[in-house]
Motif scaffolding. Structure first.
Motif, PDB file in Angstrom:
ATOM      1  N   ILE A 173       0.860  -1.185   0.000  1.00  0.00           N
ATOM      2  CA  ILE A 173       0.000   0.000   0.000  1.00  0.00           C
ATOM      3  C   ILE A 173       0.895   1.233   0.000  1.00  0.00           C
ATOM      4  CG2 ILE A 173      -1.734   1.296   1.304  1.00  0.00           C
ATOM      5  CD1 ILE A 173      -2.606  -1.387   2.523  1.00  0.00           C
ATOM      6  N   GLN A 174       0.662   2.142  -0.946  1.00  0.00           N
ATOM      7  CA  GLN A 174       1.446   3.367  -1.027  1.00  0.00           C
ATOM      8  C   GLN A 174       0.524   4.577  -1.078  1.00  0.00           C
ATOM      9  OE1 GLN A 174       3.656   2.275  -4.634  1.00  0.00           O
ATOM     10  NE2 GLN A 174       5.536   2.184  -3.406  1.00  0.00           N
ATOM     11  N   VAL A 175       0.931   5.640  -0.381  1.00  0.00           N
ATOM     12  CA  VAL A 175       0.166   6.887  -0.377  1.00  0.00           C
ATOM     13  C   VAL A 175       1.056   8.017  -0.890  1.00  0.00           C
ATOM     14  CG1 VAL A 175      -1.106   8.568   1.005  1.00  0.00           C
ATOM     15  CG2 VAL A 175      -1.223   6.128   1.589  1.00  0.00           C
ATOM     16  N   TYR A 176       0.572   8.714  -1.922  1.00  0.00           N
ATOM     17  CA  TYR A 176       1.276   9.866  -2.476  1.00  0.00           C
ATOM     18  C   TYR A 176       0.451  11.124  -2.208  1.00  0.00           C
ATOM     19  CZ  TYR A 176       4.020   6.463  -5.163  1.00  0.00           C
ATOM     20  OH  TYR A 176       4.842   5.425  -5.527  1.00  0.00           O
ATOM     21  N   VAL A 177       1.125  12.189  -1.798  1.00  0.00           N
ATOM     22  CA  VAL A 177       0.483  13.497  -1.626  1.00  0.00           C
ATOM     23  C   VAL A 177       1.192  14.477  -2.551  1.00  0.00           C
ATOM     24  CG1 VAL A 177      -0.080  15.367  -0.041  1.00  0.00           C
ATOM     25  CG2 VAL A 177      -0.149  12.992   0.762  1.00  0.00           C
TER      26      VAL A 177
ATOM     27  N   LEU B 191       5.767  10.359  -2.439  1.00  0.00           N
ATOM     28  CA  LEU B 191       5.457   9.193  -1.618  1.00  0.00           C
ATOM     29  C   LEU B 191       5.559   9.557  -0.146  1.00  0.00           C
ATOM     30  CD1 LEU B 191       4.851   6.136  -1.432  1.00  0.00           C
ATOM     31  CD2 LEU B 191       7.326   5.743  -1.457  1.00  0.00           C
ATOM     32  N   LYS B 192       4.451   9.402   0.593  1.00  0.00           N
ATOM     33  CA  LYS B 192       4.408   9.771   1.999  1.00  0.00           C
ATOM     34  C   LYS B 192       4.254   8.572   2.931  1.00  0.00           C
ATOM     35  CE  LYS B 192       4.567  14.309   1.744  1.00  0.00           C
ATOM     36  NZ  LYS B 192       5.648  15.099   2.390  1.00  0.00           N
ATOM     37  N   GLN B 193       3.796   7.441   2.412  1.00  0.00           N
ATOM     38  CA  GLN B 193       3.580   6.274   3.271  1.00  0.00           C
ATOM     39  C   GLN B 193       3.653   5.010   2.426  1.00  0.00           C
ATOM     40  OE1 GLN B 193      -0.432   5.577   4.789  1.00  0.00           O
ATOM     41  NE2 GLN B 193       0.401   5.164   6.812  1.00  0.00           N
TER      42      GLN B 193
ATOM     43  N   CYS C 132      -0.169   8.072   9.622  1.00  0.00           N
ATOM     44  CA  CYS C 132      -1.006   8.524   8.506  1.00  0.00           C
ATOM     45  C   CYS C 132      -0.536   9.878   7.981  1.00  0.00           C
ATOM     46  CB  CYS C 132      -2.457   8.644   8.957  1.00  0.00           C
ATOM     47  SG  CYS C 132      -3.218   7.090   9.441  1.00  0.00           S
ATOM     48  N   PRO C 133      -0.391  10.025   6.661  1.00  0.00           N
ATOM     49  CA  PRO C 133      -0.006  11.324   6.092  1.00  0.00           C
ATOM     50  C   PRO C 133      -1.078  12.374   6.380  1.00  0.00           C
ATOM     51  CG  PRO C 133       0.275   9.567   4.493  1.00  0.00           C
ATOM     52  CD  PRO C 133      -0.488   8.973   5.639  1.00  0.00           C
TER      53      PRO C 133
ATOM     54  N   ILE D 180      -3.758   6.905  -3.632  1.00  0.00           N
ATOM     55  CA  ILE D 180      -3.492   5.670  -2.901  1.00  0.00           C
ATOM     56  C   ILE D 180      -3.401   4.541  -3.911  1.00  0.00           C
ATOM     57  CG2 ILE D 180      -4.338   4.036  -1.170  1.00  0.00           C
ATOM     58  CD1 ILE D 180      -5.863   6.332   0.128  1.00  0.00           C
ATOM     59  N   GLU D 181      -2.269   3.869  -3.923  1.00  0.00           N
ATOM     60  CA  GLU D 181      -2.058   2.736  -4.822  1.00  0.00           C
ATOM     61  C   GLU D 181      -1.965   1.455  -3.996  1.00  0.00           C
ATOM     62  OE1 GLU D 181       1.390   3.383  -7.230  1.00  0.00           O
ATOM     63  OE2 GLU D 181       0.613   5.221  -8.148  1.00  0.00           O
ATOM     64  N   ILE D 182      -2.790   0.479  -4.331  1.00  0.00           N
ATOM     65  CA  ILE D 182      -2.739  -0.809  -3.644  1.00  0.00           C
ATOM     66  C   ILE D 182      -2.502  -1.890  -4.694  1.00  0.00           C
ATOM     67  CG2 ILE D 182      -3.914  -2.455  -2.153  1.00  0.00           C
ATOM     68  CD1 ILE D 182      -5.397  -0.201  -0.878  1.00  0.00           C
ATOM     69  N   GLU D 183      -1.451  -2.613  -4.499  1.00  0.00           N
ATOM     70  CA  GLU D 183      -1.017  -3.647  -5.433  1.00  0.00           C
ATOM     71  C   GLU D 183      -2.156  -4.595  -5.810  1.00  0.00           C
ATOM     72  OE1 GLU D 183       2.286  -7.316  -5.414  1.00  0.00           O
ATOM     73  OE2 GLU D 183       2.028  -6.002  -3.678  1.00  0.00           O
TER      74      GLU D 183
END
Length: 252
Positions: free
Chosen positions: A180-184, A188-190, A228-229, A239-242
């Motif tokens: 799970i990746q979070v971009y703001v 990439l923030k998480q 959490c960002p 939010i990208e989830i594989e």
């Protein structure tokens, strides 16, 4: 290739799309293709149940506080809360920023979409009751206590962006090993993985359905990773989830 269910435009019925699981590129559509670039409604319709402290590090961050008042001891069962329908928002929708706060928390989570009535499931059979998975942003106003439901902080309008679709279960593979990746604003923030869940998805389903029934269309969030960002007005969230999808929203 895999098939997903999406709610495009003003339709109340799901459109079935064929997508590439690696790139999420849409290959075919049985509806108006122009809608791909316009309106994505939330692909879900049932009750959304969130789960607190289901990532190992988020539990560890609470530390000794969990053994003191008001908690007294670490959680012995899943800690649940509800994201009601007023919180639902689709892919590319605008998250309303409450005027009285300066920042929001991004809560990246996998939404487990129930395929049939599920009660008292064993761990071994739990995933048989899953239709598929979707990407969820469990947005909240920053807060510390998890002793009581944070209704004011978690159930504001537009605080549960979901989508862009429901990915079929068989295309996802091992749900307990997904990145799970979070971009703001493109940064990439998480990053985390469902390998770090306290309760695996099948164990979580078993534990929850031990005392309550989940119905077709309901969504169970597997939990939100620690740290959490934070976002504010005009920020863009991705939010990208594989193997599941990419959910994008902007804070209004």
């Amino acid at each position: 290739m895999a098939f997903v269910k999406a709610n495009l435009g003003g339709s109340i019925q799901s459109s079935v799309l064929e997508v590439d699981v690696d790139s999420f590129e849409i290959k075919s559509l049985n509806s108006n293709t122009a809608l791909i670039q316009s309106i994505w409604n939330p692909p879900i319709s049932g009750t959304v149940y969130g789960v607190l402290l289901n990532y190992q590090s988020s539990l560890e961050q609470m530390g000794e506080a969990l053994t003191q008042d008001p908690y007294k001891l670490p959680p012995q069962a899943p800690i649940l809360y509800i994201k009601p329908k007023n919180t639902f928002l689709g892919h590319r929708g605008e998250v309303p920023m409450p005027a009285e706060v300066d920042e929001l928390e991004v809560g990246a989570s996998i939404g487990v979409v129930i395929g049939e009535k599920a009660t008292q499931l064993s761990v071994e059979e739990a995933l048989d009751y899953v239709e598929g998975y979707t990407v969820v942003n469990d947005i909240s106003i920053p807060h510390e206590s998890v002793f009581r439901p944070a209704i004011k902080e978690k159930v504001r309008n537009g605080f549960c962006p979901t989508g862009p679709w429901i990915m079929e279960k068989k295309a996802v593979g091992n749900i307990d090993d997904k990145t799970i990746q979070v971009y703001v604003n493109g940064e990439l923030k998480q990053q985390n993985t469902t390998k770090n869940l306290v309760r695996s998805v099948s164990q979580l389903l078993s534990d929850v359905t031990e005392f309550m029934t989940l119905y077709k269309g309901d969504v169970l969030l597997v939990g939100v990773p620690e740290n959490c960002p934070k976002v504010t007005r005009n920020d863009h969230i991705r939010i990208e989830i594989e193997s599941i999808g990419t959910l994008e929203n902007t804070v209004k």
